[in-house]
Motif scaffolding. Structure first.
Motif, PDB file in Angstrom:
ATOM      1  N   ALA A 157      96.491  -9.138  65.728  1.00 56.87           N
ATOM      2  CA  ALA A 157      97.523  -9.790  64.907  1.00 56.87           C
ATOM      3  C   ALA A 157      96.971 -10.305  63.584  1.00 56.87           C
ATOM      4  CB  ALA A 157      98.142 -10.941  65.698  1.00 56.87           C
ATOM      5  N   SER A 158      95.791  -9.884  63.218  1.00 55.09           N
ATOM      6  CA  SER A 158      95.165 -10.412  62.009  1.00 55.09           C
ATOM      7  C   SER A 158      95.861  -9.899  60.748  1.00 55.09           C
ATOM      8  CB  SER A 158      93.686 -10.015  61.962  1.00 55.09           C
ATOM      9  OG  SER A 158      93.558  -8.609  61.837  1.00 55.09           O
ATOM     10  N   ILE A 159      95.713 -10.661  59.680  1.00 53.10           N
ATOM     11  CA  ILE A 159      96.259 -10.244  58.387  1.00 53.10           C
ATOM     12  C   ILE A 159      95.589  -8.953  57.935  1.00 53.10           C
ATOM     13  CG2 ILE A 159      96.461 -10.853  55.949  1.00 53.10           C
ATOM     14  CD1 ILE A 159      98.361 -12.355  57.767  1.00 53.10           C
ATOM     15  N   GLU A 160      94.310  -8.808  58.252  1.00 53.03           N
ATOM     16  CA  GLU A 160      93.587  -7.587  57.855  1.00 53.03           C
ATOM     17  C   GLU A 160      94.226  -6.356  58.496  1.00 53.03           C
ATOM     18  OE1 GLU A 160      92.188 -10.385  58.883  1.00 53.03           O
ATOM     19  OE2 GLU A 160      91.268 -11.012  56.980  1.00 53.03           O
ATOM     20  N   GLN A 161      94.657  -6.490  59.752  1.00 56.70           N
ATOM     21  CA  GLN A 161      95.296  -5.359  60.421  1.00 56.70           C
ATOM     22  C   GLN A 161      96.609  -4.994  59.737  1.00 56.70           C
ATOM     23  OE1 GLN A 161      94.469  -3.223  62.554  1.00 56.70           O
ATOM     24  NE2 GLN A 161      96.403  -2.338  63.258  1.00 56.70           N
ATOM     25  N   HIS A 162      97.388  -5.995  59.350  1.00 55.58           N
ATOM     26  CA  HIS A 162      98.647  -5.713  58.662  1.00 55.58           C
ATOM     27  C   HIS A 162      98.388  -5.082  57.291  1.00 55.58           C
ATOM     28  CE1 HIS A 162     101.738  -7.350  61.319  1.00 55.58           C
ATOM     29  NE2 HIS A 162     100.862  -8.280  61.665  1.00 55.58           N
ATOM     30  N   ARG A 163      97.370  -5.538  56.612  1.00 58.84           N
ATOM     31  CA  ARG A 163      97.040  -4.945  55.314  1.00 58.84           C
ATOM     32  C   ARG A 163      96.602  -3.495  55.463  1.00 58.84           C
ATOM     33  NH1 ARG A 163      93.945 -10.318  52.967  1.00 58.84           N
ATOM     34  NH2 ARG A 163      95.830 -11.346  52.123  1.00 58.84           N
ATOM     35  N   GLU A 164      95.919  -3.208  56.571  1.00 65.63           N
ATOM     36  CA  GLU A 164      95.538  -1.813  56.837  1.00 65.63           C
ATOM     37  C   GLU A 164      96.779  -0.961  57.075  1.00 65.63           C
ATOM     38  OE1 GLU A 164      93.405   1.716  57.806  1.00 65.63           O
ATOM     39  OE2 GLU A 164      93.016  -0.050  56.553  1.00 65.63           O
ATOM     40  N   LEU A 165      97.744  -1.498  57.822  1.00 69.04           N
ATOM     41  CA  LEU A 165      98.996  -0.774  58.044  1.00 69.04           C
ATOM     42  C   LEU A 165      99.732  -0.552  56.724  1.00 69.04           C
ATOM     43  CD1 LEU A 165     100.469  -2.423  61.284  1.00 69.04           C
ATOM     44  CD2 LEU A 165      99.553  -0.106  61.043  1.00 69.04           C
ATOM     45  N   ILE A 166      99.764  -1.572  55.884  1.00 71.13           N
ATOM     46  CA  ILE A 166     100.428  -1.452  54.587  1.00 71.13           C
ATOM     47  C   ILE A 166      99.770  -0.360  53.755  1.00 71.13           C
ATOM     48  CG2 ILE A 166     100.789  -2.633  52.392  1.00 71.13           C
ATOM     49  CD1 ILE A 166     101.217  -5.208  54.084  1.00 71.13           C
ATOM     50  N   ARG A 167      98.437  -0.319  53.780  1.00 78.12           N
ATOM     51  CA  ARG A 167      97.719   0.716  53.030  1.00 78.12           C
ATOM     52  C   ARG A 167      98.097   2.106  53.523  1.00 78.12           C
ATOM     53  NH1 ARG A 167      93.631   4.048  53.457  1.00 78.12           N
ATOM     54  NH2 ARG A 167      93.179   3.394  55.603  1.00 78.12           N
ATOM     55  N   ALA A 173     103.933  -1.752  66.453  1.00 77.40           N
ATOM     56  CA  ALA A 173     102.928  -1.657  65.393  1.00 77.40           C
ATOM     57  C   ALA A 173     102.698  -2.998  64.705  1.00 77.40           C
ATOM     58  CB  ALA A 173     103.357  -0.620  64.360  1.00 77.40           C
ATOM     59  N   LEU A 174     103.745  -3.831  64.613  1.00 76.70           N
ATOM     60  CA  LEU A 174     103.643  -5.098  63.897  1.00 76.70           C
ATOM     61  C   LEU A 174     103.255  -6.258  64.801  1.00 76.70           C
ATOM     62  CD1 LEU A 174     106.794  -4.795  61.610  1.00 76.70           C
ATOM     63  CD2 LEU A 174     104.458  -3.999  61.176  1.00 76.70           C
TER      64      LEU A 174
END
Length: 412
Positions: free
Chosen positions: A226-236, A256-257
């Motif tokens: 649930a880290s912000i880094e994981q969400h940023r990777e998904l956004i990328r 996924a979220l």
């Protein structure tokens, strides 16, 4: 004049389809041969390729050939266990247990199918047997039995009659019933011809223009990190997919979220601000009583739940015994809710993971004339089994039957 009134014995072929005796095969071998054939049919039909689904339509003939109720039960068990053979390893991976524990759940899941087929089997040939098979199919299509109603031969309708819609489903059901009757061999020959023609002209369904479904290999991390880094990777990855596919709508896999929170919403809303882009993604919403497996629709204006799972995975997610013990937790099942949803000017049929294996969610949705199907799953736990392939084959078959575009997003 019938064979009985003429004083002559019926020919062997006729005896086969009346369910009395197999030609030139001793009676003591019949049960073993029928069960072996049922296993082969279940294995081949549910191989994970859409074009092999018609093999499953041989099951009603084998069921009809059974000389007694015990053999009918064994035939049903063999077919179902072969069709769902990926379950033991999948359960072991999901729960981190042994394959033996998965095997117990595998056998347990087959009991509803076997019970229905066994109770409704009859030695009476003809229309009585055909109607009983149709009743068994109907019971396994809707709750409560339909909760574990996998391996439905009717799914082959999309391969045999692509584009026929409800008429194609009706033709398939009539064919299944006729396969239990005396002239079933003629129906089988006709269906084989239809299958060959369809296979020669088969075209898998495609996504609509400007839509793309992401295929990921993030394993168990997806949704659990649930880290912000994981969400940023998904956004990328989303922005990268937009550039490659020139997409306007991007679909992400089940969960996924992770858990949907105001912080997650804020992050994704800021990312989409100023972009002509929409995201459809799996997530979870949690409260004191339990959680919902949901599909989120996200735009520059924010995100909201557009779909709640009608049938989460039994035992692993949906745990109805918690209602009895008044214990919180587990996923909710919204059995007949939100059959279609509106998003981005389209009427969608979202199907989350397990819903792709059973009958009633997709058929209920098709009553509402949707524009397209969206199938999402997080199948890392079943990666080495037949389950992900079967999910994809089912989605393709239903999309082709009703002539609808299809978007699939999977994490392995």
């Amino acid at each position: 004049m019938t064979p009985a009134t003429s004083g002559r014995s019926p020919p062997p072929a006729f005896s086969v389809w009346r369910g009395r005796s197999l030609p030139s095969i001793p009676d003591r071998w019949r049960p073993a041969l029928l069960v072996t054939a049922a296993v082969a049919v279940g294995w081949a039909g549910w191989s994970g390729h859409a074009l092999t689904l018609p093999f499953a339509m041989l099951f009603p003939a084998l069921w009809a050939w059974a000389p007694n109720r015990v053999t009918a039960a064994a035939v049903s068990m063999g077919y179902f266990l072969a069709a769902s053979r990926g379950l033991p390893q999948g359960v072991a991976s999901f729960f981190g247990t042994s394959v033996w524990a998965g095997s117990l759940l595998w056998v347990g899941a087959s009991l509803a199918f076997v019970l229905v087929q066994t109770v409704l089997w009859t030695p009476d040939p003809g229309m009585t047997r055909a109607l009983r098979f149709l009743l068994a199919t109907g019971l396994m299509a809707v709750p409560p039995f339909g909760i574990v109603g996998w391996a439905q031969p009717a799914t082959a309708a999309g391969v045999l009659f692509p584009g026929w819609g409800w008429w194609g489903l009706a033709a398939t059901m009539i064919s299944l019933a006729m396969l239990t009757m005396a002239w079933g061999h003629l129906v089988g020959i006709l269906l084989a011809s239809v299958w060959l023609w369809s296979a020669a002209n088969w075209e898998p369904p495609v996504a609509p223009p400007a839509w793309t479904g992401m295929e990921m290999t993030k394993g168990a991390r997806l949704g659990r990190d649930a880290s912000i880094e994981q969400h940023r990777e998904l956004i990328r990855l989303v922005l990268q997919a937009v550039g490659v596919a020139n997409a306007h709508v991007v679909v992400l896999p089940e969960n996924a979220l992770g858990i949907w929170t105001p912080t997650v919403e804020h992050l994704w809303r800021d990312t989409l601000e100023g972009r002509d882009l929409m995201v459809i993604a799996g997530a979870m919403t949690v409260d004191r009583g339990g959680y919902d497996s949901v599909v989120m629709g996200i735009t520059a204006d924010g995100g909201h739940v557009i779909y709640r799972a009608r049938m989460p995975v039994p035992v692993a997610m949906w745990q109805p015994w918690r209602w009895i013990t008044d214990e919180p937790g587990g996923a909710r099942a919204h059995f007949f809710a939100n059959p279609t949803v509106e998003f981005g000017g389209n009427r969608l049929v979202p199907l989350i993971c397990y819903e792709q294996l059973i009958l009633w969610p997709v058929l209920e949705s098709m009553l509402y004339q949707p524009d397209l199907l969206v199938g999402i799953s997080n199948a890392w736990w079943a990666g080495n089994s037949s389950i992900p392939g079967i999910q994809r084959a089912n989605l393709q078959a239903w999309a082709r039957l009703f002539d609808r575009p299809l978007v699939i997003s999977v994490n392995m």
